[in-house]
Scaffold this motif. Structure first.
Motif: not given
Length: 373
Positions: A78-98
């Protein structure tokens, strides 16, 4: 006239602060913790530590999507979100499980490794609910909205009431009497820190209120109406995402992508939120990733709409000024918490003193006992 106005301002400052003290404390403490959420997550969960970047460049969003597809069959990204304050932080992955509905996990921005362990996402979601809704749904949202305006009014009135003190005793008004007893110390901390942090506190209240308005009346961007290509299915990964990233790179070669919304059945187009040297942009691309449908510049919108959007978020969370801004937000949260506590404590002390002054003094015992004969 001025004296009666000052009396009313003092009354409003005191009683509105007392009425909203609990709200201020809950919102300020939760906001303070959320300011350094990712640092705290990494400290508590070493598995969230990302690998050092071998080369400078954008995260491999396509590899992250491919890993999600292979490790969680049937998941719809659904979404891939990079931290705007710290690009070196893990990327947030929002998904929908069936089967389980929407869920969140994180990914290393360089190796695309998915972090599948429990990193306390439920706790942080609860903290966010507390900060925005007081965990009470829409009624809580309206209370927080009212508290933002009360905070701005209390800050302005506190400054108004403090200025005469500055004119009379500038040395006392600008300092803190560390050795003058608990009451005077807390009074100085309550007044002086509030004045020194007046501007950031007002900005936090204003952006908090406007971001709530954005939830109630979102800023509508003209969504492209291009039909989905033949054979399109929601959550399509792989080649379309690669093509969309390549199309965006051709449009904005040095873009820093903050968020990617993937096509869905309702909105069959990619949405990229990204930053350039000229400011923030939002781009819509066709579901096959080959065509740029529209680009919206943040600067072309009104200041009010910008405050209700990403610019308001950047101010409210402090990352508009990097780590310095986030520390200012952190200090404001601590100050609002202690200011609420000291304000209530000072009112209780003054109330007790007034009650003691109203109580009659005990009469001396004038009855003399006769000595026994």
């Amino acid at each position: 006239m001025l004296r009666s106005a000052n009396a009313f301002f003092l009354w409003f400052h005191r009683w509105s602060g007392i009425a909203f003290a609990a709200v201020f404390i809950l919102v300020a403490l939760s906001g303070t913790v959320l300011t350094f959420r990712y640092e705290l997550q990494q400290a508590m969960h070493p598995e969230m530590q990302v690998e050092p970047a071998d080369v400078d460049g954008a995260p491999d969003f396509t590899a992250i999507a491919a890993n999600l597809k292979s490790e969680i069959p049937g998941a719809r990204l659904n979404f891939l979100q990079q931290n705007p304050a710290q690009p070196e932080f893990p990327i947030r992955v929002v998904y929908e499980h069936p089967l389980d509905g929407f869920d969140v996990l994180y990914a290393d921005p360089h190796s695309a490794r998915l972090i599948r362990s429990d990193v306390g996402e439920g706790f942080w979601r609860w903290m966010r609910e507390l900060h925005i809704f007081l965990t009470a749904g829409m009624p809580g949202l309206f209370i927080v909205f009212a508290s933002a305006w009360v905070l701005m009014l209390c800050s302005a009135l506190g400054l108004w009431l403090w200025v005469p003190r500055l004119a009379r005793k500038p040395q006392v008004a600008l300092g803190i009497r560390w050795r003058s007893g608990t009451r005077k110390l807390l009074l100085d901390l309550h007044n002086t820190t509030g004045v020194y942090l007046l501007l950031p506190m007002m900005l936090l209240g204003l952006t908090g209120a406007t971001l709530i308005l954005a939830r109630l009346s979102p800023v509508d961007l003209p969504e492209p109406t291009a039909p989905a290509p033949a054979g399109f299915s929601a959550g399509t990964l792989g080649e379309p995402l690669e093509k969309a990233l390549a199309t965006l790179a051709a449009e904005a070669p040095a873009a820093f992508v903050r968020q990617i919304r993937l096509p869905s059945a309702d909105l069959p187009s990619f949405r990229f939120d990204y930053d350039t040297a000229d400011g923030a942009r939002i781009a819509f691309l066709s579901a096959d990733g080959e065509k740029l449908l529209a680009v919206h510049a943040e600067s072309s919108r009104s200041l009010w709409d910008q405050l209700k959007g990403e610019f308001g978020v950047a101010i409210h969370e402090g990352y508009v000024a990097g780590d310095f801004g986030r520390w200012i937000v952190f200090i404001c949260g601590i100050t609002l918490t202690t200011g609420s506590v000291t304000g209530v404590w000072l009112w209780l002390v003054a109330r007790r003193r007034r009650r003691l002054r109203r109580e009659p003094l005990p009469l001396p015992d004038t009855h003399h006992h006769q000595p026994a004969e």
